[in-house]
Design a protein around this motif. Structure first.
Motif, PDB file in Angstrom:
ATOM      1  N   PRO A  95       5.837 -16.917   3.181  1.00 39.05           N
ATOM      2  CA  PRO A  95       5.575 -16.840   1.621  1.00 39.05           C
ATOM      3  C   PRO A  95       5.834 -15.377   1.013  1.00 39.05           C
ATOM      4  CG  PRO A  95       3.908 -18.011   2.672  1.00 39.05           C
ATOM      5  CD  PRO A  95       4.564 -17.363   3.816  1.00 39.05           C
ATOM      6  N   VAL A  96       6.330 -15.392   0.135  1.00 40.65           N
ATOM      7  CA  VAL A  96       6.588 -13.810  -0.748  1.00 40.65           C
ATOM      8  C   VAL A  96       5.521 -13.835  -1.565  1.00 40.65           C
ATOM      9  CG1 VAL A  96       8.081 -12.685  -2.043  1.00 40.65           C
ATOM     10  CG2 VAL A  96       9.282 -14.613  -0.702  1.00 40.65           C
ATOM     11  N   THR A  97       4.697 -12.918  -1.191  1.00 41.50           N
ATOM     12  CA  THR A  97       3.555 -12.241  -1.875  1.00 41.50           C
ATOM     13  C   THR A  97       3.897 -10.873  -2.289  1.00 41.50           C
ATOM     14  OG1 THR A  97       2.569 -11.210   0.142  1.00 41.50           O
ATOM     15  CG2 THR A  97       1.929 -13.490  -0.185  1.00 41.50           C
ATOM     16  N   PRO A  98       2.817 -10.520  -3.480  1.00 41.47           N
ATOM     17  CA  PRO A  98       3.111  -9.211  -4.020  1.00 41.47           C
ATOM     18  C   PRO A  98       2.963  -8.225  -2.880  1.00 41.47           C
ATOM     19  CG  PRO A  98       1.724 -10.478  -5.481  1.00 41.47           C
ATOM     20  CD  PRO A  98       1.963 -11.509  -4.111  1.00 41.47           C
ATOM     21  N   ASP A  99       2.193  -8.313  -2.024  1.00 43.06           N
ATOM     22  CA  ASP A  99       2.052  -7.332  -0.918  1.00 43.06           C
ATOM     23  C   ASP A  99       3.237  -7.162  -0.053  1.00 43.06           C
ATOM     24  OD1 ASP A  99      -0.702  -6.661  -1.625  1.00 43.06           O
ATOM     25  OD2 ASP A  99      -1.396  -8.152  -0.264  1.00 43.06           O
ATOM     26  N   ALA A 100       3.992  -8.394   0.145  1.00 43.50           N
ATOM     27  CA  ALA A 100       5.093  -8.364   1.132  1.00 43.50           C
ATOM     28  C   ALA A 100       6.330  -7.596   0.227  1.00 43.50           C
ATOM     29  CB  ALA A 100       5.381  -9.826   1.358  1.00 43.50           C
ATOM     30  N   VAL A 101       6.407  -7.781  -1.176  1.00 44.31           N
ATOM     31  CA  VAL A 101       7.227  -7.053  -1.885  1.00 44.31           C
ATOM     32  C   VAL A 101       7.038  -5.589  -2.078  1.00 44.31           C
ATOM     33  CG1 VAL A 101       8.471  -6.854  -4.227  1.00 44.31           C
ATOM     34  CG2 VAL A 101       7.611  -9.205  -3.425  1.00 44.31           C
ATOM     35  N   ALA A 102       5.702  -5.266  -2.056  1.00 42.22           N
ATOM     36  CA  ALA A 102       5.384  -3.772  -2.126  1.00 42.22           C
ATOM     37  C   ALA A 102       5.722  -3.199  -0.814  1.00 42.22           C
ATOM     38  CB  ALA A 102       4.095  -3.544  -2.476  1.00 42.22           C
ATOM     39  N   THR A 103       5.697  -4.043   0.462  1.00 42.15           N
ATOM     40  CA  THR A 103       5.935  -3.515   1.688  1.00 42.15           C
ATOM     41  C   THR A 103       7.501  -3.270   1.585  1.00 42.15           C
ATOM     42  OG1 THR A 103       4.189  -4.269   2.478  1.00 42.15           O
ATOM     43  CG2 THR A 103       5.587  -3.551   4.083  1.00 42.15           C
ATOM     44  N   ALA A 104       8.228  -4.072   1.442  1.00 44.80           N
ATOM     45  CA  ALA A 104       9.554  -4.422   1.486  1.00 44.80           C
ATOM     46  C   ALA A 104      10.301  -3.157   0.692  1.00 44.80           C
ATOM     47  CB  ALA A 104      10.231  -5.553   0.994  1.00 44.80           C
ATOM     48  N   ILE A 105       9.774  -2.813  -0.387  1.00 40.57           N
ATOM     49  CA  ILE A 105      10.156  -1.907  -1.310  1.00 40.57           C
ATOM     50  C   ILE A 105       9.759  -0.261  -0.719  1.00 40.57           C
ATOM     51  CG2 ILE A 105       9.997  -0.547  -3.538  1.00 40.57           C
ATOM     52  CD1 ILE A 105       9.532  -3.393  -4.764  1.00 40.57           C
ATOM     53  N   GLY A 106       8.707  -0.151  -0.063  1.00 41.22           N
ATOM     54  CA  GLY A 106       8.166   0.879   0.433  1.00 41.22           C
ATOM     55  C   GLY A 106       7.135   1.606  -0.318  1.00 41.22           C
ATOM     56  N   ALA A 107       6.266   0.700  -1.168  1.00 38.54           N
ATOM     57  CA  ALA A 107       5.261   1.117  -1.933  1.00 38.54           C
ATOM     58  C   ALA A 107       3.916   0.541  -0.990  1.00 38.54           C
ATOM     59  CB  ALA A 107       5.265   0.471  -3.302  1.00 38.54           C
ATOM     60  N   ASP A 108       3.536   1.256  -0.120  1.00 37.80           N
ATOM     61  CA  ASP A 108       2.544   0.937   0.781  1.00 37.80           C
ATOM     62  C   ASP A 108       1.176   1.189   0.313  1.00 37.80           C
ATOM     63  OD1 ASP A 108       4.315  -0.417   2.359  1.00 37.80           O
ATOM     64  OD2 ASP A 108       4.656   1.282   3.573  1.00 37.80           O
ATOM     65  N   ASP A 109       1.205   2.211  -0.565  1.00 36.34           N
ATOM     66  CA  ASP A 109       0.002   2.936  -0.912  1.00 36.34           C
ATOM     67  C   ASP A 109      -0.676   2.096  -2.051  1.00 36.34           C
ATOM     68  OD1 ASP A 109       1.949   3.502  -2.350  1.00 36.34           O
ATOM     69  OD2 ASP A 109       0.977   5.528  -3.390  1.00 36.34           O
ATOM     70  N   GLU A 110      -1.955   2.449  -2.488  1.00 37.16           N
ATOM     71  CA  GLU A 110      -2.638   1.589  -3.346  1.00 37.16           C
ATOM     72  C   GLU A 110      -2.021   1.777  -4.943  1.00 37.16           C
ATOM     73  OE1 GLU A 110      -7.061   0.935  -5.189  1.00 37.16           O
ATOM     74  OE2 GLU A 110      -6.751   2.410  -3.545  1.00 37.16           O
ATOM     75  N   SER A 111      -1.653   2.878  -5.262  1.00 41.95           N
ATOM     76  CA  SER A 111      -1.137   3.087  -6.459  1.00 41.95           C
ATOM     77  C   SER A 111       0.407   2.397  -6.615  1.00 41.95           C
ATOM     78  CB  SER A 111      -0.875   4.276  -6.931  1.00 41.95           C
ATOM     79  OG  SER A 111       0.100   5.019  -5.915  1.00 41.95           O
ATOM     80  N   GLY A 112       1.026   2.525  -5.406  1.00 49.36           N
ATOM     81  CA  GLY A 112       2.586   1.848  -5.382  1.00 49.36           C
ATOM     82  C   GLY A 112       2.437   0.352  -5.502  1.00 49.36           C
ATOM     83  N   GLY A 113       1.068  -0.319  -4.869  1.00 46.48           N
ATOM     84  CA  GLY A 113       1.058  -1.774  -4.850  1.00 46.48           C
ATOM     85  C   GLY A 113       0.645  -2.243  -6.215  1.00 46.48           C
ATOM     86  N   ALA A 114      -0.161  -1.503  -7.095  1.00 45.70           N
ATOM     87  CA  ALA A 114      -0.356  -1.727  -8.231  1.00 45.70           C
ATOM     88  C   ALA A 114       0.620  -1.816  -9.229  1.00 45.70           C
ATOM     89  CB  ALA A 114      -1.715  -0.815  -8.740  1.00 45.70           C
ATOM     90  N   VAL A 115       1.374  -0.836  -9.092  1.00 47.18           N
ATOM     91  CA  VAL A 115       2.941  -0.657  -9.867  1.00 47.18           C
ATOM     92  C   VAL A 115       3.648  -2.145  -9.676  1.00 47.18           C
ATOM     93  CG1 VAL A 115       4.800   0.338 -10.573  1.00 47.18           C
ATOM     94  CG2 VAL A 115       2.663   1.667 -10.275  1.00 47.18           C
ATOM     95  N   VAL A 116       4.037  -2.407  -8.278  1.00 43.03           N
ATOM     96  CA  VAL A 116       4.722  -3.403  -8.035  1.00 43.03           C
ATOM     97  C   VAL A 116       4.124  -4.746  -8.657  1.00 43.03           C
ATOM     98  CG1 VAL A 116       5.247  -4.978  -6.260  1.00 43.03           C
ATOM     99  CG2 VAL A 116       5.611  -2.597  -6.114  1.00 43.03           C
ATOM    100  N   ALA A 117       2.716  -4.981  -8.489  1.00 41.61           N
ATOM    101  CA  ALA A 117       2.011  -6.045  -8.993  1.00 41.61           C
ATOM    102  C   ALA A 117       2.263  -6.157 -10.529  1.00 41.61           C
ATOM    103  CB  ALA A 117       0.637  -6.055  -8.605  1.00 41.61           C
ATOM    104  N   ARG A 118       2.060  -5.209 -11.124  1.00 42.33           N
ATOM    105  CA  ARG A 118       2.303  -5.089 -12.793  1.00 42.33           C
ATOM    106  C   ARG A 118       3.861  -5.508 -13.296  1.00 42.33           C
ATOM    107  NH1 ARG A 118      -0.786  -0.363 -12.851  1.00 42.33           N
ATOM    108  NH2 ARG A 118       1.081   0.928 -13.068  1.00 42.33           N
ATOM    109  N   THR A 119       4.844  -5.093 -12.351  1.00 45.67           N
ATOM    110  CA  THR A 119       6.231  -5.405 -12.357  1.00 45.67           C
ATOM    111  C   THR A 119       6.334  -6.796 -12.063  1.00 45.67           C
ATOM    112  OG1 THR A 119       6.675  -3.035 -11.682  1.00 45.67           O
ATOM    113  CG2 THR A 119       8.475  -4.636 -11.894  1.00 45.67           C
ATOM    114  N   LEU A 120       5.756  -7.329 -11.077  1.00 44.81           N
ATOM    115  CA  LEU A 120       5.949  -8.658 -10.836  1.00 44.81           C
ATOM    116  C   LEU A 120       5.345  -9.627 -11.641  1.00 44.81           C
ATOM    117  CD1 LEU A 120       5.203  -8.826  -7.031  1.00 44.81           C
ATOM    118  CD2 LEU A 120       7.316  -9.672  -7.977  1.00 44.81           C
TER     119      LEU A 120
END
Length: 805
Positions: A95-120
């Motif tokens: 399954p494609v989850t927000p965490d998986a998308v953040a990891t694929a992009i390279g945004a592994d830190d907490e702030s990057g994951g939050a940005v990816v979640a907002r963009t999603l």
């Protein structure tokens, strides 16, 4: 769209004890609540025109190639990276989850994951992706058509291979290897690793080396090992699964989650505002000089439209600037309605009645008028002097200088400058930010440079940084503030006015500051400017005093005005100059006459000039046999005929005209300021009404669809439920063309069968169970399993479609 395995579909469709998520994109759109539908319509304004009849047709339009490409075209780099990652990860079994998308992009830190979640969340709201998972268990999928909109190589990756041919095909996540896959990568031919590394981060297509070379041997070995795929005799491509392994499961080398902040020169706010005020005063003065010059000599309009090269050169000389600046001033004055084509034959450019109102405004209000005209303008003055594809020189005010994308680009540039206050940014720095904001539609550098130059000339920027008036103009664009707010912002930046001039004995005068409107009008008519700056130096000459006398001043009036604005008495040389020029100015007088009347016998004209019944003709005796009149010749001729004189009209050569010619009445033209054409954006009120109608149609209200159809025909706003309804529709909502296309699209993506009602050759309806194979170019190609035959149907012959299950 990326394919999905049946096992994953079944798993997503129903987990024991958990509610299943939507199976298709259409179901996802239909399951949105009112807030979700409103967010979709806000993010995709093109979906509202024409109005969709049902939620199914709304989903079909949102997944269409045109709408998807329009939405993707203006997406920023962060959004594109998220979309590409969702598209690539959806090829796997996990399954494609927000965490998986953040990891694929390279945004592994907490702030990057939050940005990816907002963009999603923004991507889901815009209908560019959808969630197929159950509540609390997300499984993101790309919207239909997103793969075509992103192109053949999303994130620089090659095509996806069937699941059983991929590396890591034993159920692991993309980029994770089985033992056999690891051995195949460890036993690369000589030079093979270099080839893979060159293609790993894209572009994934390579040219096959010449035969007999070591590079060719390496490529052939990689093809044999299944790590490269031959697309033709000259090219190979790196499969997507291999590239993901080489990238260690990453879709992007570097995450681009925040816009760049290029370095620039620091500018203090007071300096930016001072430079802005100086530029605004110069621009207002240029428009004043333009009105005066074109009022005296009106330039002709070219046959193809626009201002000729020689007229532009003369205008630049009258304004005292270069031709590029003169072209901008001319275009801006025309956009504000100060000058316009008079529509005569032959046509020419003249000041309009707006110029009369312009004369009564102060400098700040004049600038506000020009700024309000510049903000929505679609004109491209920086192209004046360049050549088009036919080799023709582009002229100022030419119709072919319109570009619909200019207002949007202007707003983007102002946004870049406003995001870094107190920093002077050049064209290269602005381009860097614009490339991040819209990587797929990068504006031309010439347009960015041209708009930055215009902003500096207008005073929107000062010393290269955003000024206070510039921020007010951007607020007017985004919040709809009026000209009063713009004028107030400029008044705050302008220096205080002075109403005095220091007269000196060498026929010069010094204005210690910004002259008031009345003082500036006096000096413009009576003196010539020698220098400008913190103080303005003017010189009085015979020609400048003559100019004032030509405007109706007398010597005493002019000297009185100067004396009232000077702390010292008028110097004697200046008084002598004014009185001597006035004496010679009145020695020879020139007047004008609209027509004349002459006769061979002086007695014929006796008493005409003194007749009170003819006073409206303005008769003046020039000689015993010649009278001049202030009215046109035809009116004078009619008046003399009514008095009993048998007059005749004659031409310039003295010959009697056989017929009387009268000028046809001219059409009255509205010379008021004309705003630039704008595209009407749907309001929240109209969106809410549309959502209500769609919801009513979804709930089975038979009149809601018909109300929406009437709204599409009449161009009116959506009719809310409860309003007077039209008669019920002649066919059920399921037979609407948008619904039919939506159902066919779902069946194509899922491989399902549908019932199709179509008009047969005899004109009667036929109902057949079909499996759609392709829908393109207004035709449906489908397989009829019952008849074991393939057929092609024109879409306009389809009366209705519904799922076979």
């Amino acid at each position: 769209m990326a394919s999905t395995s049946p096992e994953r579909t079944a798993e997503a469709a129903g987990t024991a004890g958990a509610p299943a998520g939507p199976r298709t994109f259409t179901e996802a759109v239909r399951s949105l609540d009112d807030a979700g539908l409103l967010a979709l319509l806000r993010a995709r304004p093109d979906l509202t025109a024409p109005s969709p009849s049902t939620l199914r047709s709304l989903a079909a339009r949102a997944s269409s190639r045109t709408s998807t490409e329009r939405a993707v075209a203006h997406a920023d780099a962060r959004t594109l990276q998220v979309l590409e990652s969702v598209l690539v990860l959806a090829d796997g079994d996990a399954p494609v989850t927000p965490d998986a998308v953040a990891t694929a992009i390279g945004a592994d830190d907490e702030s990057g994951g939050a940005v990816v979640a907002r963009t999603l969340a923004e991507v889901l709201a815009a209908g560019l992706a959808w969630d197929a998972g159950a509540p609390g268990d997300p499984d993101l999928r790309p919207a239909p058509g997103l793969d075509e909109a992103l192109g053949p190589h999303p994130a620089g990756l090659g095509p996806a291979r069937p699941a059983d041919e991929r590396l890591g095909s034993s159920g692991k996540a993309p980029g994770r290897l089985t033992d056999g896959d690891a051995r195949s990568l460890g036993e690369l031919p000589p030079g093979g690793r270099e080839v893979l590394d060159a293609l790993a981060w894209g572009p994934p297509v390579g040219v096959v080396p010449a035969p007999g070379t070591p590079a060719r041997a390496a490529v052939d070995g990689l093809v044999s090992a299944g790590l490269l795929v031959r697309t033709d005799a000259r090219h190979v491509v790196l499969p997507r699964d291999v590239a993901l392994v080489l990238r260690d499961g990453r879709t992007h080398r570097t995450p681009e989650l925040a816009p760049p902040r290029p370095e620039g020169r620091g500018v203090r706010p007071e300096i930016a505002d001072a430079e802005s005020a100086s530029a605004a005063l110069d621009l207002v003065r240029y428009v004043d000089l333009l009105v005066a010059a074109w009022e005296e000599t009106s330039p002709s309009v070219l046959r193809s439209g626009g201002l000729g090269v020689r007229d532009l050169r003369r205008t630049a000389q009258a304004l005292g600037c270069d031709e590029a600046t003169a072209a901008f001033v001319v275009e801006l004055a025309a956009a504000a309605g100060v000058v316009a084509d008079d529509g005569d034959a032959p046509p020419s450019y003249r000041p309009t009645t707006v110029a009369d109102a312009w004369d009564e405004l102060d400098d700040a209000a004049r600038w506000a008028m020009l700024a309000a005209a510049w903000a929505p303008s679609r004109r491209t003055p920086w192209l004046v002097g360049s050549r088009d594809e036919k080799g023709t020189v582009r002229a100022a005010l030419s119709p072919d200088l319109h570009r619909g994308w200019v207002p949007r680009l202007r707003g983007d540039i102002l946004g870049v400058l406003d995001a870094q206050p107190g920093t002077a940014l050049g064209a290269d720095a602005v381009m860097t930010v614009l490339r991040w904001r819209s990587p797929r539609t990068v504006p031309p550098e010439q347009a960015v440079s041209g708009l930055l130059t215009e902003a500096a000339l207008l005073g929107v920027t000062g010393a290269g940084a955003m000024s206070g008036p510039g921020r007010a103009l951007r607020a007017a664009l985004t919040e709809g503030a009026g000209d009063e707010a713009l004028a107030a912002a400029m008044r705050a930046a302008l220096p205080d006015e002075v109403d005095e001039v220091l007269l000196q004995g060498d026929l010069t005068g010094i204005v210690p500051g910004r002259p008031s409107q009345s003082l500036a009008r006096l000096l413009d008519r009576a003196a010539d400017v020698e220098s400008r700056g913190a103080a303005t130096t003017v010189r009085f000459t015979t020609s400048s005093v003559t100019r004032a006398l030509d405007h109706g001043w007398t010597a005493d009036e002019l000297l009185g005005e100067l004396s009232g604005r000077s702390r010292v008495p008028v110097p004697q040389p200046l008084e002598y100059l004014v009185r001597d020029t006035a004496r010679r100015h009145e020695a020879v007088r020139v007047g004008s006459a609209g027509s004349y009347v002459r006769a061979a016998d002086p007695t014929t004209l006796a008493g005409l000039a003194e007749d009170p019944r003819l006073a409206h003709l303005g008769l003046v005796r020039l000689a015993p046999t010649v009278l001049a009149a202030s009215v046109p010749a035809a009116e004078l001729h009619d008046a003399l005929r009514e008095r009993g004189l048998l007059s005749a009209l004659e031409g310039p050569d003295g010959r009697v005209l056989g017929t009387r010619w009268r000028r046809p009445p001219r059409l009255e033209r509205d010379a008021a300021r004309r705003g630039a054409a704008t595209v009407e954006t749907p309001s929240d009120e109209s969106r809410l009404a549309l959502v209500a109608s769609l919801r009513a149609a979804e709930n089975g209200d038979p009149t809601a669809v018909d109300r929406l159809a009437a709204r599409a025909r009449d161009g009116a706003r959506p009719t809310a439920p409860g309003a007077p309804a039209r008669p019920p529709a002649a066919h059920p909502p399921a037979a609407r063309p948008g619904d039919a296309v939506a159902v066919l699209g779902d069946a194509l993506r899922d491989g399902r069968r549908v019932w199709v009602e179509m008009v047969g050759r005899s004109g009667s309806l036929e109902r057949r169970r079909l499996k759609p194979l392709r829908l393109d170019g207004g035709r449906l190609r489908a397989l009829d399993p019952d008849r074991e035959a393939e057929l092609t149907i024109a879409v306009h012959r389809i009366a209705g479609v519904e799922p076979a299950d």
